[in-house]
Design a protein around this motif. Structure first.
Motif, PDB file in Angstrom:
ATOM      1  N   LEU A 125       0.819  -1.218   0.000  1.00 12.05           N
ATOM      2  CA  LEU A 125       0.000   0.000   0.000  1.00 12.05           C
ATOM      3  C   LEU A 125       0.848   1.262   0.000  1.00 12.05           C
ATOM      4  N   ALA A 126       2.174   1.104   0.229  1.00 10.92           N
ATOM      5  CA  ALA A 126       3.054   2.271   0.341  1.00 10.92           C
ATOM      6  C   ALA A 126       3.968   2.432  -0.862  1.00 10.92           C
ATOM      7  N   LYS A 127       3.720   1.700  -1.926  1.00 16.10           N
ATOM      8  CA  LYS A 127       4.553   1.865  -3.114  1.00 16.10           C
ATOM      9  C   LYS A 127       4.344   3.262  -3.695  1.00 16.10           C
ATOM     10  N   PRO A 128       5.418   3.934  -4.121  1.00  9.87           N
ATOM     11  CA  PRO A 128       5.277   5.300  -4.640  1.00  9.87           C
ATOM     12  C   PRO A 128       4.235   5.429  -5.748  1.00  9.87           C
ATOM     13  N   ALA A 129       4.209   4.472  -6.689  1.00 14.56           N
ATOM     14  CA  ALA A 129       3.235   4.547  -7.778  1.00 14.56           C
ATOM     15  C   ALA A 129       1.814   4.405  -7.256  1.00 14.56           C
ATOM     16  N   VAL A 130       1.614   3.522  -6.282  1.00 10.24           N
ATOM     17  CA  VAL A 130       0.287   3.343  -5.687  1.00 10.24           C
ATOM     18  C   VAL A 130      -0.141   4.618  -4.964  1.00 10.24           C
ATOM     19  N   PHE A 131       0.810   5.244  -4.259  1.00 10.48           N
ATOM     20  CA  PHE A 131       0.522   6.507  -3.570  1.00 10.48           C
ATOM     21  C   PHE A 131       0.063   7.577  -4.558  1.00 10.48           C
ATOM     22  N   PHE A 132       0.802   7.760  -5.646  1.00  9.90           N
ATOM     23  CA  PHE A 132       0.511   8.850  -6.591  1.00  9.90           C
ATOM     24  C   PHE A 132      -0.815   8.625  -7.312  1.00  9.90           C
ATOM     25  N   TRP A 133      -0.971   7.466  -7.950  1.00  6.84           N
ATOM     26  CA  TRP A 133      -2.177   7.234  -8.743  1.00  6.84           C
ATOM     27  C   TRP A 133      -3.391   7.004  -7.860  1.00  6.84           C
ATOM     28  N   GLY A 134      -3.201   6.469  -6.663  1.00  8.22           N
ATOM     29  CA  GLY A 134      -4.326   6.297  -5.755  1.00  8.22           C
ATOM     30  C   GLY A 134      -4.941   7.629  -5.368  1.00  8.22           C
ATOM     31  N   HIS A 135      -4.093   8.585  -4.992  1.00  7.24           N
ATOM     32  CA  HIS A 135      -4.600   9.919  -4.632  1.00  7.24           C
ATOM     33  C   HIS A 135      -5.214  10.631  -5.831  1.00  7.24           C
ATOM     34  N   LEU A 136      -4.555  10.576  -6.965  1.00  6.18           N
ATOM     35  CA  LEU A 136      -5.051  11.288  -8.147  1.00  6.18           C
ATOM     36  C   LEU A 136      -6.383  10.720  -8.601  1.00  6.18           C
ATOM     37  N   LEU A 137      -6.503   9.404  -8.608  1.00  2.00           N
ATOM     38  CA  LEU A 137      -7.762   8.762  -9.000  1.00  2.00           C
ATOM     39  C   LEU A 137      -8.871   9.098  -8.017  1.00  2.00           C
ATOM     40  N   ALA A 138      -8.555   9.054  -6.718  1.00  2.00           N
ATOM     41  CA  ALA A 138      -9.564   9.366  -5.701  1.00  2.00           C
ATOM     42  C   ALA A 138     -10.023  10.814  -5.799  1.00  2.00           C
ATOM     43  N   ALA A 139      -9.091  11.731  -6.030  1.00  2.00           N
ATOM     44  CA  ALA A 139      -9.454  13.149  -6.141  1.00  2.00           C
ATOM     45  C   ALA A 139     -10.361  13.382  -7.345  1.00  2.00           C
ATOM     46  N   ALA A 140     -10.059  12.719  -8.454  1.00  2.00           N
ATOM     47  CA  ALA A 140     -10.879  12.883  -9.657  1.00  2.00           C
ATOM     48  C   ALA A 140     -12.289  12.344  -9.437  1.00  2.00           C
ATOM     49  N   ILE A 141     -12.410  11.197  -8.758  1.00  2.00           N
ATOM     50  CA  ILE A 141     -13.730  10.616  -8.495  1.00  2.00           C
ATOM     51  C   ILE A 141     -14.535  11.506  -7.556  1.00  2.00           C
ATOM     52  N   GLY A 142     -13.897  11.973  -6.467  1.00  2.00           N
ATOM     53  CA  GLY A 142     -14.591  12.848  -5.537  1.00  2.00           C
ATOM     54  C   GLY A 142     -15.072  14.126  -6.194  1.00  2.00           C
ATOM     55  N   LEU A 143     -14.223  14.687  -7.057  1.00  2.00           N
ATOM     56  CA  LEU A 143     -14.585  15.922  -7.759  1.00  2.00           C
ATOM     57  C   LEU A 143     -15.749  15.679  -8.712  1.00  2.00           C
ATOM     58  N   MET A 144     -15.714  14.558  -9.434  1.00  2.00           N
ATOM     59  CA  MET A 144     -16.775  14.246 -10.394  1.00  2.00           C
ATOM     60  C   MET A 144     -18.111  14.038  -9.684  1.00  2.00           C
ATOM     61  N   VAL A 145     -18.098  13.259  -8.592  1.00  2.00           N
ATOM     62  CA  VAL A 145     -19.345  12.983  -7.871  1.00  2.00           C
ATOM     63  C   VAL A 145     -19.908  14.250  -7.250  1.00  2.00           C
ATOM     64  N   SER A 146     -19.048  15.147  -6.779  1.00  2.00           N
ATOM     65  CA  SER A 146     -19.533  16.394  -6.161  1.00  2.00           C
ATOM     66  C   SER A 146     -20.247  17.291  -7.163  1.00  2.00           C
ATOM     67  N   HIS A 147     -19.983  17.111  -8.445  1.00  2.00           N
ATOM     68  CA  HIS A 147     -20.658  17.897  -9.482  1.00  2.00           C
ATOM     69  C   HIS A 147     -21.912  17.208  -9.994  1.00  2.00           C
ATOM     70  N   LEU A 148     -22.034  15.895  -9.785  1.00  2.00           N
ATOM     71  CA  LEU A 148     -23.160  15.159 -10.352  1.00  2.00           C
ATOM     72  C   LEU A 148     -24.263  14.858  -9.349  1.00  2.00           C
ATOM     73  N   VAL A 149     -23.933  14.823  -8.049  1.00  2.00           N
ATOM     74  CA  VAL A 149     -24.903  14.448  -7.011  1.00  2.00           C
ATOM     75  C   VAL A 149     -25.088  15.614  -6.056  1.00  2.00           C
ATOM     76  N   ASN A 150     -26.350  15.821  -5.617  1.00  2.00           N
ATOM     77  CA  ASN A 150     -26.638  16.951  -4.731  1.00  2.00           C
ATOM     78  C   ASN A 150     -26.851  16.529  -3.286  1.00  2.00           C
ATOM     79  N   HIS A 151     -27.199  15.257  -3.048  1.00  2.00           N
ATOM     80  CA  HIS A 151     -27.469  14.790  -1.689  1.00  2.00           C
ATOM     81  C   HIS A 151     -26.149  14.435  -1.015  1.00  2.00           C
TER      82      HIS A 151
END
Length: 392
Positions: A80-106
């Protein structure tokens, strides 16, 4: 009575878990290195973000960077601490959170859907990094105090924090923590067959099958498990025959050559003493290389022959080798052909440590050297087999 209360406290709060991994196994110096690395990394991320984003409305530091620092530096060997896992895990999570915050109101649905999607995508892309869940919730929580964050959130602060933390962590892991990567054992002779010793040990497919029957969330890789088990086997073997060391069974009256010795003389010594390897030592009797029969035979092209042809070829090969000894070897030194890829042991090593050295590297003998690489003996396969047989 006071000690009794302490034992009770540890038992109640599961602090006395004898069946789990003990962090106390981590050396004290390594712990201080991890603490130093985390301090340096977070300080640099905060400083660079403050300098770059000063005067803007962007957040300077993601709270999830602190959780990531615990993994990256506190448990650097975790998958879980591999540098590549750290980078892409955060970037993917940020993109998903941002997308859902624009599509869902509840809000409740937004939070639950975000984390569910993050886990799903982390499974699909093999980038499971738990602190990234916090990053995914930042744009979700921001909707409770104002409008949804813009897509520049992926650049500032997410992108900036990730790039700085990734760069710093790679540098610190390499030069401060000195993380040992799991690499295949040497000695595979260019074929698909496993080294002899590995055939009797656990294989990756065994580990994989066992992991599938256990908890699906084991925080350790297959390579780490194989390496861990191999080391455990080595420790057990050391305990069983711990009274015998290399110094107890090694040959001390050695036939050696120097780098400036002629190949002709070295060949004559190999034939005279009926051995297949000569240690090469310098003026201070330090081991600088080895030269073996195979080093001489590398110059000979050996074809397949059967029957009478085989006998004729053997005679021709003998004559050719004799001719090479007088003509070719005469103008060359041992230094021209010796191997400097040395596989050695020390006098205080348990004889069990010689097993993987001999079995996995196709060797017939292992030089024994002191701390300053001074040659003090040689252990052959026969020496080792005799010693291990008598020790049972």
């Amino acid at each position: 009575m006071f000690k009794g209360y302490i034992r009770w406290f540890k038992h109640v709060f599961a602090l006395n878990n004898c069946n789990g991994q003990r962090l106390s196994a981590i050396p004290l110096t390594q712990r201080f290195k991890a603490v130093t690395a985390a301090f340096v990394a977070l300080w640099l991320v905060a400083q660079i973000s403050e300098f770059s984003l000063r005067g803007s409305e962007h957040a300077l530091l993601l709270a999830s960077m602190g959780a990531s620092a615990v993994l990256l530096f506190g448990l650097p060997g975790s998958p879980l601490a591999k540098p590549a896992v750290f980078f892409w895990g955060h970037l993917l999570a940020a993109a998903i959170g941002l997308m859902v915050s624009h599509l869902v109101n509840h809000f409740a649905l937004m939070a639950a859907l975000t984390i569910s999607l993050v886990i799903l995508m982390m499974y699909l892309f093999e980038v499971m990094h738990p602190p990234a869940g916090v990053t995914a919730l930042i744009p979700v929580i921001a909707t409770t105090t104002g409008p949804a964050l813009g897509f520049d959130f992926l650049l500032y602060p997410v992108g900036l924090n990730l790039i700085v933390m990734l760069t710093v962590s790679l540098f610190l892991q390499r030069y401060l923590l000195r993380i040992n990567k799991i690499t295949p054992d040497p000695g595979t002779l260019g074929t698909r067959d496993l080294p002899p010793l590995a055939k009797s040990q656990l294989q990756k497919q065994d580990i994989r099958a066992a992991m599938q029957e256990c908890s699906p969330g084991l925080d350790i890789s297959e390579s780490d498990l194989v390496r861990l088990f191999s080391l455990a086997q080595q420790k057990a073997m050391n305990r069983q025959i711990r009274t015998l060391h290399c110094s107890d069974i090694m040959a001390k009256d050695l036939v050696t050559v120097e780098p400036e010795t002629s190949l002709q003389q070295a060949w004559n010594l190999l034939r005279k003493h009926k051995i297949n390897m000569l240690p090469v030592v310098d003026a201070n009797y330090r081991l600088v290389g080895v030269i073996s029969v195979s080093d001489f035979l590398n110059d000979l092209a050996i074809a397949e022959h059967t029957g009478i042809s085989q006998h004729l070829h053997s005679l021709r090969l003998h004559l050719r080798l004799k001719w090479l000894g007088s003509a070719h070897f005469a103008h060359h030194k041992v230094a021209d052909k010796m191997s400097t890829r040395l596989i050695v042991a020390t006098p205080n090593d348990a004889i069990s440590t010689l097993v993987p050295l001999l079995a996995n590297n196709g060797l017939h003998q292992v030089p024994i050297v002191t701390e300053n690489f001074e040659l003090c003996g040689v252990v052959t396969q026969s020496d080792l087999m005799t010693a291990m047989t008598h020790s049972k």
